[in-house]
Design a protein around this motif. Structure first.
Motif, PDB file in Angstrom:
ATOM      1  N   GLY A 211       0.794  -1.216   0.000  1.00  0.00           N
ATOM      2  CA  GLY A 211       0.000   0.000   0.000  1.00  0.00           C
ATOM      3  C   GLY A 211       0.828   1.268   0.000  1.00  0.00           C
ATOM      4  N   TRP A 212       2.147   1.131  -0.108  1.00  0.00           N
ATOM      5  CA  TRP A 212       3.063   2.275  -0.129  1.00  0.00           C
ATOM      6  C   TRP A 212       3.974   2.148  -1.332  1.00  0.00           C
ATOM      7  CZ3 TRP A 212       3.398   6.117   3.817  1.00  0.00           C
ATOM      8  CH2 TRP A 212       2.495   5.938   4.861  1.00  0.00           C
ATOM      9  N   SER A 213       4.562   3.274  -1.747  1.00  0.00           N
ATOM     10  CA  SER A 213       5.515   3.285  -2.865  1.00  0.00           C
ATOM     11  C   SER A 213       6.746   4.073  -2.470  1.00  0.00           C
ATOM     12  CB  SER A 213       4.894   3.928  -4.113  1.00  0.00           C
ATOM     13  OG  SER A 213       3.825   3.149  -4.595  1.00  0.00           O
ATOM     14  N   PHE A 214       7.898   3.640  -2.975  1.00  0.00           N
ATOM     15  CA  PHE A 214       9.137   4.376  -2.731  1.00  0.00           C
ATOM     16  C   PHE A 214       9.116   5.656  -3.553  1.00  0.00           C
ATOM     17  CE2 PHE A 214      13.557   5.185  -4.181  1.00  0.00           C
ATOM     18  CZ  PHE A 214      14.054   5.643  -2.963  1.00  0.00           C
ATOM     19  N   ALA A 215       9.392   6.798  -2.893  1.00  0.00           N
ATOM     20  CA  ALA A 215       9.320   8.101  -3.575  1.00  0.00           C
ATOM     21  C   ALA A 215      10.689   8.669  -3.909  1.00  0.00           C
ATOM     22  CB  ALA A 215       8.548   9.099  -2.716  1.00  0.00           C
ATOM     23  N   GLY A 216      11.720   8.379  -3.105  1.00  0.00           N
ATOM     24  CA  GLY A 216      13.038   8.926  -3.413  1.00  0.00           C
ATOM     25  C   GLY A 216      13.948   9.002  -2.204  1.00  0.00           C
ATOM     26  N   TRP A 217      15.198   9.394  -2.489  1.00  0.00           N
ATOM     27  CA  TRP A 217      16.238   9.520  -1.471  1.00  0.00           C
ATOM     28  C   TRP A 217      16.489  10.991  -1.161  1.00  0.00           C
ATOM     29  CZ3 TRP A 217      17.320   4.761   0.155  1.00  0.00           C
ATOM     30  CH2 TRP A 217      17.287   3.690  -0.756  1.00  0.00           C
ATOM     31  N   SER A 218      16.933  11.267   0.040  1.00  0.00           N
ATOM     32  CA  SER A 218      17.375  12.609   0.409  1.00  0.00           C
ATOM     33  C   SER A 218      18.526  12.494   1.396  1.00  0.00           C
ATOM     34  CB  SER A 218      16.219  13.430   0.998  1.00  0.00           C
ATOM     35  OG  SER A 218      15.688  12.798   2.148  1.00  0.00           O
ATOM     36  N   GLY A 219      19.097  13.625   1.749  1.00  0.00           N
ATOM     37  CA  GLY A 219      20.290  13.623   2.594  1.00  0.00           C
ATOM     38  C   GLY A 219      21.518  13.534   1.716  1.00  0.00           C
ATOM     39  N   ASP A 220      22.389  12.558   1.981  1.00  0.00           N
ATOM     40  CA  ASP A 220      23.621  12.394   1.208  1.00  0.00           C
ATOM     41  C   ASP A 220      23.430  11.581  -0.066  1.00  0.00           C
ATOM     42  OD1 ASP A 220      25.439  13.887   2.832  1.00  0.00           O
ATOM     43  OD2 ASP A 220      25.311  12.287   4.327  1.00  0.00           O
ATOM     44  N   LEU A 221      22.173  11.278  -0.407  1.00  0.00           N
ATOM     45  CA  LEU A 221      21.849  10.571  -1.640  1.00  0.00           C
ATOM     46  C   LEU A 221      20.583  11.207  -2.188  1.00  0.00           C
ATOM     47  CD1 LEU A 221      22.676   8.140  -3.429  1.00  0.00           C
ATOM     48  CD2 LEU A 221      21.202   6.714  -2.007  1.00  0.00           C
ATOM     49  N   SER A 222      20.530  11.408  -3.496  1.00  0.00           N
ATOM     50  CA  SER A 222      19.351  12.032  -4.084  1.00  0.00           C
ATOM     51  C   SER A 222      18.851  11.183  -5.242  1.00  0.00           C
ATOM     52  CB  SER A 222      19.665  13.459  -4.561  1.00  0.00           C
ATOM     53  OG  SER A 222      20.675  13.433  -5.547  1.00  0.00           O
ATOM     54  N   GLY A 223      17.688  11.576  -5.756  1.00  0.00           N
ATOM     55  CA  GLY A 223      17.107  10.852  -6.873  1.00  0.00           C
ATOM     56  C   GLY A 223      16.177   9.761  -6.398  1.00  0.00           C
ATOM     57  N   SER A 224      15.721   8.946  -7.348  1.00  0.00           N
ATOM     58  CA  SER A 224      14.770   7.878  -7.014  1.00  0.00           C
ATOM     59  C   SER A 224      15.198   6.528  -7.587  1.00  0.00           C
ATOM     60  CB  SER A 224      13.369   8.243  -7.527  1.00  0.00           C
ATOM     61  OG  SER A 224      13.403   8.480  -8.918  1.00  0.00           O
ATOM     62  N   ASP A 225      16.474   6.418  -8.006  1.00  0.00           N
ATOM     63  CA  ASP A 225      16.957   5.113  -8.471  1.00  0.00           C
ATOM     64  C   ASP A 225      16.838   4.108  -7.332  1.00  0.00           C
ATOM     65  OD1 ASP A 225      17.554   6.215 -10.890  1.00  0.00           O
ATOM     66  OD2 ASP A 225      19.730   6.294 -10.575  1.00  0.00           O
ATOM     67  N   ASN A 226      16.415   2.909  -7.662  1.00  0.00           N
ATOM     68  CA  ASN A 226      16.255   1.873  -6.647  1.00  0.00           C
ATOM     69  C   ASN A 226      16.475   0.506  -7.285  1.00  0.00           C
ATOM     70  OD1 ASN A 226      15.635   0.785  -4.103  1.00  0.00           O
ATOM     71  ND2 ASN A 226      13.492   0.519  -4.665  1.00  0.00           N
ATOM     72  N   PRO A 227      17.577  -0.171  -6.905  1.00  0.00           N
ATOM     73  CA  PRO A 227      18.551   0.218  -5.876  1.00  0.00           C
ATOM     74  C   PRO A 227      19.443   1.382  -6.322  1.00  0.00           C
ATOM     75  CG  PRO A 227      19.183  -1.865  -6.896  1.00  0.00           C
ATOM     76  CD  PRO A 227      17.846  -1.507  -7.465  1.00  0.00           C
ATOM     77  N   ALA A 228      20.118   1.975  -5.332  1.00  0.00           N
ATOM     78  CA  ALA A 228      21.041   3.081  -5.575  1.00  0.00           C
ATOM     79  C   ALA A 228      22.342   2.800  -4.835  1.00  0.00           C
ATOM     80  CB  ALA A 228      20.434   4.403  -5.096  1.00  0.00           C
ATOM     81  N   THR A 229      23.427   3.414  -5.300  1.00  0.00           N
ATOM     82  CA  THR A 229      24.715   3.222  -4.637  1.00  0.00           C
ATOM     83  C   THR A 229      25.214   4.535  -4.060  1.00  0.00           C
ATOM     84  OG1 THR A 229      25.912   3.547  -6.715  1.00  0.00           O
ATOM     85  CG2 THR A 229      25.382   1.272  -6.104  1.00  0.00           C
ATOM     86  N   ILE A 230      25.964   4.406  -2.971  1.00  0.00           N
ATOM     87  CA  ILE A 230      26.579   5.557  -2.334  1.00  0.00           C
ATOM     88  C   ILE A 230      28.034   5.196  -2.050  1.00  0.00           C
ATOM     89  CG2 ILE A 230      25.856   4.866   0.002  1.00  0.00           C
ATOM     90  CD1 ILE A 230      25.470   7.901   0.566  1.00  0.00           C
ATOM     91  N   ILE A 231      28.942   6.142  -2.270  1.00  0.00           N
ATOM     92  CA  ILE A 231      30.366   5.913  -2.037  1.00  0.00           C
ATOM     93  C   ILE A 231      30.744   6.574  -0.721  1.00  0.00           C
ATOM     94  CG2 ILE A 231      32.701   6.298  -2.901  1.00  0.00           C
ATOM     95  CD1 ILE A 231      31.502   6.285  -5.728  1.00  0.00           C
ATOM     96  N   MET A 232      31.332   5.807   0.158  1.00  0.00           N
ATOM     97  CA  MET A 232      31.630   6.280   1.501  1.00  0.00           C
ATOM     98  C   MET A 232      32.939   7.079   1.512  1.00  0.00           C
ATOM     99  SD  MET A 232      29.020   5.301   3.120  1.00  0.00           S
ATOM    100  CE  MET A 232      29.543   5.714   4.781  1.00  0.00           C
ATOM    101  N   THR A 233      32.794   8.393   1.623  1.00  0.00           N
ATOM    102  CA  THR A 233      33.957   9.279   1.731  1.00  0.00           C
ATOM    103  C   THR A 233      33.925  10.028   3.056  1.00  0.00           C
ATOM    104  OG1 THR A 233      32.715  11.002   0.568  1.00  0.00           O
ATOM    105  CG2 THR A 233      34.145   9.577  -0.760  1.00  0.00           C
TER     106      THR A 233
END
Length: 203
Positions: A94-116
Motif C-alpha cells: 500500500g506504499w511506494s518508494f518516492a526517493g532519497w534525500s540527505g547524502d543521496l538524491s534521486g529515485s533510483d532503486n537500488p542506488a549506490t553511495i560511495i563512503m567518503t
C-alpha cells in the motif's frame, strides 16, 4: 626535515606523518614513541622509526519516512574510505518508494553511495491512493451512495448502497464486486470499478 640520506651525530630531524585520504596517523614506534605530529628526533646513531596509520571508518545512517525499509549491501556497522554500498528500498504493501534525500538524491532503486565520510540517507515512502469508480448500468436507473468518498488507501473499507429509482429494483453488482447484497462493502487494495445493475419493475 632536513631530508637527507645520512645525518651527523646530534642532528635534529623533524618528522611529519602525512596520512593518505581515508587514513589517520596513529603513532610512532621503533626509536621514536608517542603520537606527536610533527615531532623532532635527535640523531645519536643509526635509527629506525615506523609511522603507523589506521584506516578511517565511516558510518552510514539510514532513516525512513513512511512505511517501508532499506537494506544495505554490504550491511556493516562501519565502512572504509571509497567503499561502495548498495541501498535497496522496499515499500510496505500500500506504499511506494518516492526517493532519497540527505547524502543521496534521486529515485533510483537500488542506488549506490560511495563512503567518503559519515553519511546519512533518508528513504521516503508515500501512501498509495486508489480510485473507486462507481457507475450504473446504462439500461438501469438508480444511484449508489458511499459512506466514504475518499481519498482511499490500502485496506480502507467502503460501504456502497444501491438506491433504485422509482419503478426499478436493484439486482446486483458487477466488475470488482459481485452478488446482490445491499448495502455491501469493498476493500480498497487497488483501483476499483463497480457497476450497480438495476432492473425495471414489471407490473
Amino acid at each position: 626535515v632536513p631530508d637527507q640520506s645520512t645525518y651527523t651525530y646530534g642532528s635534529i630531524v623533524q618528522l611529519t606523518a602525512t596520512a593518505d585520504v581515508g587514513w589517520t596517523f596513529s603513532h610512532w614506534s621503533g626509536d621514536l614513541l608517542g603520537s606527536d605530529n610533527p615531532v623532532t628526533l635527535v640523531i645519536i646513531g643509526n635509527m629506525s622509526v615506523t609511522a603507523t596509520f589506521t584506516q578511517d571508518n565511516y558510518t552510514l545512517t539510514v532513516n525512513v519516512l513512511g512505511n517501508g525499509s532499506v537494506s544495505k549491501n554490504p550491511d556493516k556497522a562501519t565502512y572504509i574510505y571509497d567503499e561502495t554500498v548498495t541501498l535497496t528500498a522496499s515499500a510496505d504493501v500500500g506504499w511506494s518508494f518516492a526517493g532519497w534525500s540527505g547524502d543521496l538524491s534521486g529515485s533510483d532503486n537500488p542506488a549506490t553511495i560511495i563512503m567518503t565520510g559519515n553519511k546519512t540517507v533518508t528513504a521516503t515512502f508515500t501512501q498509495n491512493e486508489y480510485t473507486l469508480t462507481v457507475t450504473v448500468s446504462p439500461e438501469g436507473s438508480g444511484s449508489v451512495s458511499l459512506n466514504n468518498t475518499g481519498p482511499y488507501y490500502y485496506g480502507d473499507v467502503v460501504e456502497l448502497t444501491a438506491v433504485p429509482s422509482i419503478g426499478w429494483s436493484f439486482s446486483g453488482w458487477s466488475e470488482d464486486l459481485s452478488g446482490n447484497d445491499n448495502p455491501t462493502t469493498i476493500i480498497m487494495d487497488d483501483n476499483k470499478s463497480v457497476t450497480a445493475i438495476f432492473t425495471q419493475d414489471q407490473y
